[in-house]
Structures are given as structure tokens and as C-alpha cells.
Design a protein around this motif. Sequence first.
Motif, PDB file in Angstrom:
ATOM      1  N   ASP A 217     -52.931  -2.729  16.387  1.00 17.01           N
ATOM      2  CA  ASP A 217     -51.960  -3.061  17.421  1.00 17.01           C
ATOM      3  C   ASP A 217     -50.674  -3.561  16.753  1.00 17.01           C
TER       4      ASP A 217
ATOM      5  N   GLU B   9     -58.570  -2.947  16.585  1.00 17.12           N
ATOM      6  CA  GLU B   9     -59.512  -3.089  17.695  1.00 17.12           C
ATOM      7  C   GLU B   9     -60.294  -1.790  17.849  1.00 17.12           C
TER       8      GLU B   9
ATOM      9  N   TRP C  78     -61.618   0.955  20.490  1.00 22.77           N
ATOM     10  CA  TRP C  78     -61.291   1.472  21.814  1.00 22.77           C
ATOM     11  C   TRP C  78     -62.235   2.604  22.167  1.00 22.77           C
TER      12      TRP C  78
ATOM     13  N   ASN D  74     -60.548  -1.420  25.550  1.00 22.71           N
ATOM     14  CA  ASN D  74     -60.791  -2.193  24.336  1.00 22.71           C
ATOM     15  C   ASN D  74     -62.193  -2.791  24.441  1.00 22.71           C
TER      16      ASN D  74
ATOM     17  N   SER E 168     -63.895  -4.189  21.722  1.00 19.68           N
ATOM     18  CA  SER E 168     -64.169  -5.246  20.740  1.00 19.68           C
ATOM     19  C   SER E 168     -63.503  -6.560  21.137  1.00 19.68           C
ATOM     20  N   ARG E 169     -62.306  -6.535  21.622  1.00 22.36           N
ATOM     21  CA  ARG E 169     -61.574  -7.703  22.105  1.00 22.36           C
ATOM     22  C   ARG E 169     -61.785  -8.941  21.226  1.00 22.36           C
ATOM     23  N   HIS E 170     -61.341  -8.839  19.975  1.00 21.78           N
ATOM     24  CA  HIS E 170     -61.539  -9.933  19.023  1.00 21.78           C
ATOM     25  C   HIS E 170     -60.311 -10.021  18.133  1.00 21.78           C
ATOM     26  N   PRO E 171     -59.862 -11.231  17.801  1.00 23.42           N
ATOM     27  CA  PRO E 171     -58.627 -11.376  17.022  1.00 23.42           C
ATOM     28  C   PRO E 171     -58.789 -11.169  15.518  1.00 23.42           C
TER      29      PRO E 171
ATOM     30  N   ARG F 128     -66.957 -11.494  12.421  1.00 19.89           N
ATOM     31  CA  ARG F 128     -67.185 -12.346  13.588  1.00 19.89           C
ATOM     32  C   ARG F 128     -67.545 -13.742  13.149  1.00 19.89           C
TER      33      ARG F 128
END
Length: 134
Positions: free
Chosen positions: A88, A94, A96, A108, A110-113, A134
Amino acid sequence: MEGNEKRRLKYWWQNDEFQLEQVTSDAHVEGGMEFTQDGKQLVFQQGRGDLVVFDVAKSEKRKLISGFSGIEFDISSDGHWLAYSQQDNNFNREIWLRKLDGSDEPVNVSRHPDNEGNPRFSPDGKILAFTGRR
């Protein structure tokens, strides 16, 4: 069997001759190609980070995903879904999920920073695996 029929039944690595055919003729750099299981579509990266679907029978291509860097992807065994990893604007990768026909918006999953990548469908297409911190 006729000689030509026997030749068609061989695996690709058993052949001595191949018929080469150029499928695109534009200025873009293209690579990372993968056929759908039925061989009707070819998915590949074009330019810096676009993902393109090429319809083999129609000799038509359409951009499915726009991007600015390389995309890691996998196609489900039924040829209906595409899982991909894309950076991004914050350079975070991420995972998708999107229909290969482009009839929906990407989701999305995974939605993880932190960075996730290497998406892979299970052989039956019911499970999506990917790497990440993680």
C-alpha cells in the motif's frame, strides 16, 4: 494413434520441439506468468506492479489490479479466485482476495500493520495460507 496425437499427449519436458507464439506486443515489461488450471487464462505482471489477465481464446488482456511494485499471487484451483500480496502507500504488504473475472472489489483478508506475503491456496481452494509477522 497418429504421430501428432502421440506428440500432444507428452508432457512438456518430453518434447524436443515447441511452438512459440507472442501473446503481447506493447512497450510494457511483463513477467511472473501463471496459467489458470484449465489453461484458458494467463495471469501476469505488467510494468511496475499491474496484474493483467489474458484470455487465450480471445487474445485479449485486461488490467485486473493496478500497483507500483511487484505483486505476489496465486490462482485458486477452480480458476475463480485470485489471492495476492500488494504494497500500500505506506509500503506495507497486505493479502487481498478477488474474483479473477474482476466482478467484485478486492477484500483485504490480512488486515495487519506488518508485511504479509506469499499467498497460496490449498489444492481444494478452501484454505488460504500466507506468511507474515504476527
